[in-house]
Design a protein around this motif. Sequence first.
Motif, PDB file in Angstrom:
ATOM      1  N   ARG A 105      10.223  89.687  70.032  1.00  0.00           N
ATOM      2  CA  ARG A 105      11.266  88.671  70.198  1.00  0.00           C
ATOM      3  C   ARG A 105      12.605  89.321  70.505  1.00  0.00           C
ATOM      4  NH1 ARG A 105      10.281  83.636  66.393  1.00  0.00           N
ATOM      5  NH2 ARG A 105      10.889  82.684  68.316  1.00  0.00           N
ATOM      6  N   SER A 106      13.518  88.481  70.978  1.00  0.00           N
ATOM      7  CA  SER A 106      14.913  88.883  71.158  1.00  0.00           C
ATOM      8  C   SER A 106      15.784  87.829  70.495  1.00  0.00           C
ATOM      9  CB  SER A 106      15.280  88.974  72.635  1.00  0.00           C
ATOM     10  OG  SER A 106      14.564  90.010  73.261  1.00  0.00           O
ATOM     11  N   SER A 107      16.944  88.260  70.013  1.00  0.00           N
ATOM     12  CA  SER A 107      17.878  87.306  69.420  1.00  0.00           C
ATOM     13  C   SER A 107      18.406  86.395  70.517  1.00  0.00           C
ATOM     14  CB  SER A 107      19.022  88.034  68.728  1.00  0.00           C
ATOM     15  OG  SER A 107      19.792  88.751  69.669  1.00  0.00           O
ATOM     16  N   SER A 108      18.970  85.268  70.128  1.00  0.00           N
ATOM     17  CA  SER A 108      19.490  84.317  71.122  1.00  0.00           C
ATOM     18  C   SER A 108      20.580  84.933  71.979  1.00  0.00           C
ATOM     19  CB  SER A 108      19.991  83.049  70.438  1.00  0.00           C
ATOM     20  OG  SER A 108      21.015  83.358  69.524  1.00  0.00           O
ATOM     21  N   SER A 109      21.323  85.880  71.429  1.00  0.00           N
ATOM     22  CA  SER A 109      22.379  86.547  72.199  1.00  0.00           C
ATOM     23  C   SER A 109      21.829  87.686  73.055  1.00  0.00           C
ATOM     24  CB  SER A 109      23.443  87.099  71.252  1.00  0.00           C
ATOM     25  OG  SER A 109      22.894  88.145  70.466  1.00  0.00           O
ATOM     26  N   GLY A 110      20.585  88.100  72.777  1.00  0.00           N
ATOM     27  CA  GLY A 110      19.982  89.205  73.513  1.00  0.00           C
ATOM     28  C   GLY A 110      20.401  90.571  73.001  1.00  0.00           C
ATOM     29  N   LYS A 111      21.157  90.606  71.916  1.00  0.00           N
ATOM     30  CA  LYS A 111      21.640  91.882  71.384  1.00  0.00           C
ATOM     31  C   LYS A 111      20.552  92.619  70.604  1.00  0.00           C
ATOM     32  CE  LYS A 111      25.245  94.042  68.636  1.00  0.00           C
ATOM     33  NZ  LYS A 111      26.488  93.894  67.904  1.00  0.00           N
ATOM     34  N   TYR A 112      19.728  91.890  69.868  1.00  0.00           N
ATOM     35  CA  TYR A 112      18.704  92.512  69.039  1.00  0.00           C
ATOM     36  C   TYR A 112      17.311  92.157  69.536  1.00  0.00           C
ATOM     37  CZ  TYR A 112      22.583  93.399  65.921  1.00  0.00           C
ATOM     38  OH  TYR A 112      23.775  93.826  65.410  1.00  0.00           O
ATOM     39  N   HIS A 113      16.401  93.113  69.383  1.00  0.00           N
ATOM     40  CA  HIS A 113      15.029  92.938  69.833  1.00  0.00           C
ATOM     41  C   HIS A 113      14.088  93.404  68.733  1.00  0.00           C
ATOM     42  CE1 HIS A 113      16.780  92.466  73.825  1.00  0.00           C
ATOM     43  NE2 HIS A 113      17.523  93.522  73.533  1.00  0.00           N
ATOM     44  N   SER A 114      12.898  92.812  68.717  1.00  0.00           N
ATOM     45  CA  SER A 114      11.886  93.288  67.776  1.00  0.00           C
ATOM     46  C   SER A 114      10.650  93.704  68.566  1.00  0.00           C
ATOM     47  CB  SER A 114      11.533  92.224  66.742  1.00  0.00           C
ATOM     48  OG  SER A 114      10.909  91.120  67.337  1.00  0.00           O
ATOM     49  N   MET A 115      10.045  94.762  68.089  1.00  0.00           N
ATOM     50  CA  MET A 115       8.825  95.290  68.671  1.00  0.00           C
ATOM     51  C   MET A 115       7.737  95.264  67.615  1.00  0.00           C
ATOM     52  SD  MET A 115       9.465  96.169  71.706  1.00  0.00           S
ATOM     53  CE  MET A 115      10.603  96.844  72.859  1.00  0.00           C
ATOM     54  N   LYS A 116       6.536  94.946  68.048  1.00  0.00           N
ATOM     55  CA  LYS A 116       5.380  95.001  67.163  1.00  0.00           C
ATOM     56  C   LYS A 116       4.611  96.268  67.528  1.00  0.00           C
ATOM     57  CE  LYS A 116       1.702  92.423  67.803  1.00  0.00           C
ATOM     58  NZ  LYS A 116       0.774  91.294  67.872  1.00  0.00           N
ATOM     59  N   ALA A 117       4.407  97.131  66.547  1.00  0.00           N
ATOM     60  CA  ALA A 117       3.655  98.370  66.764  1.00  0.00           C
ATOM     61  C   ALA A 117       2.402  98.319  65.897  1.00  0.00           C
ATOM     62  CB  ALA A 117       4.495  99.581  66.385  1.00  0.00           C
ATOM     63  N   VAL A 118       1.249  98.382  66.538  1.00  0.00           N
ATOM     64  CA  VAL A 118      -0.031  98.360  65.838  1.00  0.00           C
ATOM     65  C   VAL A 118      -0.629  99.763  65.923  1.00  0.00           C
ATOM     66  CG1 VAL A 118      -2.313  97.306  65.720  1.00  0.00           C
ATOM     67  CG2 VAL A 118      -0.347  95.930  66.409  1.00  0.00           C
ATOM     68  N   VAL A 119      -0.927 100.331  64.748  1.00  0.00           N
ATOM     69  CA  VAL A 119      -1.384 101.720  64.672  1.00  0.00           C
ATOM     70  C   VAL A 119      -2.623 101.799  63.786  1.00  0.00           C
ATOM     71  CG1 VAL A 119      -0.716 104.079  64.059  1.00  0.00           C
ATOM     72  CG2 VAL A 119       1.027 102.452  64.793  1.00  0.00           C
ATOM     73  N   GLU A 120      -3.597 102.584  64.199  1.00  0.00           N
ATOM     74  CA  GLU A 120      -4.761 102.880  63.364  1.00  0.00           C
ATOM     75  C   GLU A 120      -4.351 104.031  62.442  1.00  0.00           C
ATOM     76  OE1 GLU A 120      -8.751 102.436  62.057  1.00  0.00           O
ATOM     77  OE2 GLU A 120      -7.726 101.245  63.574  1.00  0.00           O
ATOM     78  N   VAL A 121      -4.159 103.722  61.154  1.00  0.00           N
ATOM     79  CA  VAL A 121      -3.721 104.749  60.203  1.00  0.00           C
ATOM     80  C   VAL A 121      -4.924 105.250  59.387  1.00  0.00           C
ATOM     81  CG1 VAL A 121      -1.318 104.031  60.042  1.00  0.00           C
ATOM     82  CG2 VAL A 121      -2.979 102.981  58.543  1.00  0.00           C
ATOM     83  N   PRO A 122      -5.055 106.578  59.263  1.00  0.00           N
ATOM     84  CA  PRO A 122      -6.203 107.136  58.562  1.00  0.00           C
ATOM     85  C   PRO A 122      -6.061 107.161  57.039  1.00  0.00           C
ATOM     86  CG  PRO A 122      -4.906 108.902  59.502  1.00  0.00           C
ATOM     87  CD  PRO A 122      -4.271 107.604  59.947  1.00  0.00           C
ATOM     88  N   SER A 123      -4.809 107.048  56.548  1.00  0.00           N
ATOM     89  CA  SER A 123      -4.603 107.160  55.104  1.00  0.00           C
ATOM     90  C   SER A 123      -3.300 106.478  54.699  1.00  0.00           C
ATOM     91  CB  SER A 123      -4.538 108.632  54.692  1.00  0.00           C
ATOM     92  OG  SER A 123      -3.383 109.238  55.222  1.00  0.00           O
ATOM     93  N   GLU A 124      -3.155 106.246  53.396  1.00  0.00           N
ATOM     94  CA  GLU A 124      -1.924 105.657  52.876  1.00  0.00           C
ATOM     95  C   GLU A 124      -0.740 106.587  53.125  1.00  0.00           C
ATOM     96  OE1 GLU A 124      -0.118 103.541  48.900  1.00  0.00           O
ATOM     97  OE2 GLU A 124      -2.025 104.574  48.744  1.00  0.00           O
ATOM     98  N   GLU A 125      -0.973 107.878  53.005  1.00  0.00           N
ATOM     99  CA  GLU A 125       0.095 108.857  53.226  1.00  0.00           C
ATOM    100  C   GLU A 125       0.662 108.729  54.641  1.00  0.00           C
ATOM    101  OE1 GLU A 125       0.842 113.678  53.306  1.00  0.00           O
ATOM    102  OE2 GLU A 125      -1.058 112.913  52.570  1.00  0.00           O
TER     103      GLU A 125
END
Length: 91
Positions: free
Chosen positions: A52-72
């Motif tokens: 998404r982007s804010s209504s003003s276009g100043k801020y953006h969000s990215m979704k990052a999906v990662v296969e993580v092997p451990s809690e660490e």
Amino acid sequence: MILTNGCPLQGQPEIEYPCTWEYKVFGEDCALLIDCIKEVCHPHKAEINHSRSSSSGKYHSMKAVVEVPSEEVRITIFEQLKQASAVKFIL
């Protein structure tokens, strides 16, 4: 909240690894966010999508999906993203 037989679980939920984990990363510059996510997640491949982007276009969000092997690894990625200068907020 996680419920078992109608009762809330105490403590943290149990996570089985490896697993797919999603980070929501917020900032002002999409290109910098993408570069930052790739760098922090390396050598693990991150699937990155503009969310998404804010209504003003100043801020953006990215979704990052990662296969993580451990809690660490999951926590390390979160902490490094949180400290990155391009990142304003992370979920």
